[in-house]
Design a protein around this motif. Structure first.
Motif, PDB file in Angstrom:
ATOM      1  N   LYS A  61       0.902  -1.400  -0.264  1.00 51.98           N
ATOM      2  CA  LYS A  61      -0.260  -0.229   0.316  1.00 51.98           C
ATOM      3  C   LYS A  61       1.054   1.444  -0.319  1.00 51.98           C
ATOM      4  N   ASP A  65      -2.016   6.393   0.952  1.00 49.37           N
ATOM      5  CA  ASP A  65      -2.642   5.831   1.339  1.00 49.37           C
ATOM      6  C   ASP A  65      -2.947   5.083   3.390  1.00 49.37           C
ATOM      7  N   PHE A  66      -1.864   5.582   3.575  1.00 50.44           N
ATOM      8  CA  PHE A  66      -1.428   5.137   5.127  1.00 50.44           C
ATOM      9  C   PHE A  66      -2.493   5.715   5.582  1.00 50.44           C
ATOM     10  N   ASP A  67      -2.683   5.568   6.745  1.00 49.53           N
ATOM     11  CA  ASP A  67      -3.723   6.341   7.619  1.00 49.53           C
ATOM     12  C   ASP A  67      -2.447   6.693   9.134  1.00 49.53           C
ATOM     13  N   TRP A  68      -2.355   7.280   8.827  1.00 53.61           N
ATOM     14  CA  TRP A  68      -1.209   7.766  10.121  1.00 53.61           C
ATOM     15  C   TRP A  68      -2.043   8.273  11.306  1.00 53.61           C
ATOM     16  N   ARG A  69      -3.295   8.269  10.966  1.00 53.55           N
ATOM     17  CA  ARG A  69      -4.318   8.533  12.299  1.00 53.55           C
ATOM     18  C   ARG A  69      -4.113   7.217  13.452  1.00 53.55           C
ATOM     19  N   TRP A  70      -3.906   6.403  13.419  1.00 48.12           N
ATOM     20  CA  TRP A  70      -4.729   5.016  13.360  1.00 48.12           C
ATOM     21  C   TRP A  70      -3.279   4.885  15.039  1.00 48.12           C
ATOM     22  N   GLN A  76       5.762  10.769  12.225  1.00 47.91           N
ATOM     23  CA  GLN A  76       5.727  10.840  10.381  1.00 47.91           C
ATOM     24  C   GLN A  76       6.442  11.352   9.948  1.00 47.91           C
ATOM     25  N   TRP A 229      -3.920  -2.245  13.348  1.00 46.43           N
ATOM     26  CA  TRP A 229      -4.272  -2.396  11.991  1.00 46.43           C
ATOM     27  C   TRP A 229      -5.466  -3.503  11.468  1.00 46.43           C
ATOM     28  N   LYS A 232      -7.975  -4.459  13.812  1.00 47.25           N
ATOM     29  CA  LYS A 232      -8.897  -3.365  13.782  1.00 47.25           C
ATOM     30  C   LYS A 232     -10.197  -3.564  12.424  1.00 47.25           C
ATOM     31  N   GLU A 233     -10.117  -3.950  11.623  1.00 47.20           N
ATOM     32  CA  GLU A 233     -10.192  -4.097  10.498  1.00 47.20           C
ATOM     33  C   GLU A 233     -10.926  -5.287   9.916  1.00 47.20           C
ATOM     34  N   GLU A 236     -14.361  -3.840  12.331  1.00 44.46           N
ATOM     35  CA  GLU A 236     -14.971  -3.446  11.610  1.00 44.46           C
ATOM     36  C   GLU A 236     -15.247  -5.303  10.768  1.00 44.46           C
TER      37      GLU A 236
END
Length: 252
Positions: A61, A65-70, A76, A229, A232-233, A236
């Motif tokens: 990926k 597209d990386f979710d830096w908030r997770w 960063q 992560w 988490k997925e 979900e």
């Protein structure tokens, strides 16, 4: 119009010996500049394809597209600095440390891919694959050849250090490889273990302290913290499937 002198230097760099030897005859020819440009472009394309194939980075990926908030902790700015590849110029190592599922492998793959695009030689492997292959070699000559193979790339990425435990021989082989690359080439390592826990990865190995010392001597160390992560997925997906099943059972 391109002057002949820079064209001659480019032809020499491409080792177009026939063109160079007859330069006085073709220097002003209208086809010489396109010819050299075509050759440069094609060689660059083939070089990129070869380096990408040999790097074994695999699918990944992009950081866009990386979710830096997770991740609860993730520098960063430090990762962005690694993406500039400045650390390769000083043979500095990079170590990504944190629990499973936070994107360490994805970050490492992006850095490796950027290095390939910028013309560097790269090799991406897992610790299990690397150490298993080296330990399986049954002759000194074969082992020396394979160590040279892993010691030669500008950037060597060793993924997943810490997910398995290894014997003293595995530890000695990794120490030998890191020693060969020390202050000469950059090594990027991802690990789910703190350095204090590496004695669990290489139990009873006498070289662990020296191995860590060489890795961190010139190194950028980035710690990631937070829940997985992937977990988490999975949660979900489970929630989505539960809603779908509930909706399907509901009367129209």
């Amino acid at each position: 119009m391109t002057t002949p002198e820079p064209l001659l230097a480019r032809a020499r760099a491409l080792q177009l010996h026939g063109v160079v030897s007859h330069w006085t005859e073709c220097a002003q020819a209208p086809w010489i500049a396109p010819l050299i440009e075509w050759e440069e472009t094609e060689r660059a394309r083939r070089s990129l394809e070869r380096r990408a194939r040999c790097a074994h980075i695999g699918r990944f990926k992009p950081l866009a597209d990386f979710d830096w908030r997770w991740p609860e902790q993730c520098d960063q700015a430090a990762i962005a600095e690694l993406m500039t590849l400045g650390f390769l110029e000083t043979a500095t190592n990079a170590l990504l440390v944190g629990p499973s599922g936070l994107g360490k492998t994805t970050i490492a793959q992006n850095i490796a891919h950027q290095a390939v695009l910028r013309g560097h030689t790269v090799l991406f492997t897992t610790a299990g694959q690397l150490l298993g292959e080296l330990a399986a070699l049954d002759s000194d000559s074969a082992l020396r050849r394979r160590l040279r193979h892993y010691a030669s790339p500008t950037l060597l990425v060793i993924d997943e250090v810490g997910y398995l435990s290894y014997s003293n021989r595995h530890a000695d082989l990794l120490f030998e490889l890191i020693s060969r690359r020390h202050e000469k080439k950059s090594t990027l390592i991802t690990t789910n273990k703190s350095f204090a826990e590496w004695s669990e990865v290489f139990p009873n190995a006498a070289c662990v302290v020296a191995l860590i010392d060489r890795l961190v001597h010139h190194a950028e160390i980035i710690a990631l913290k937070g829940p997985s992560w992937r977990h988490k997925e999975a949660q979900e997906r489970a929630a989505t499937n539960a809603r779908k099943r509930k909706s399907a059972r509901s009367p129209a």
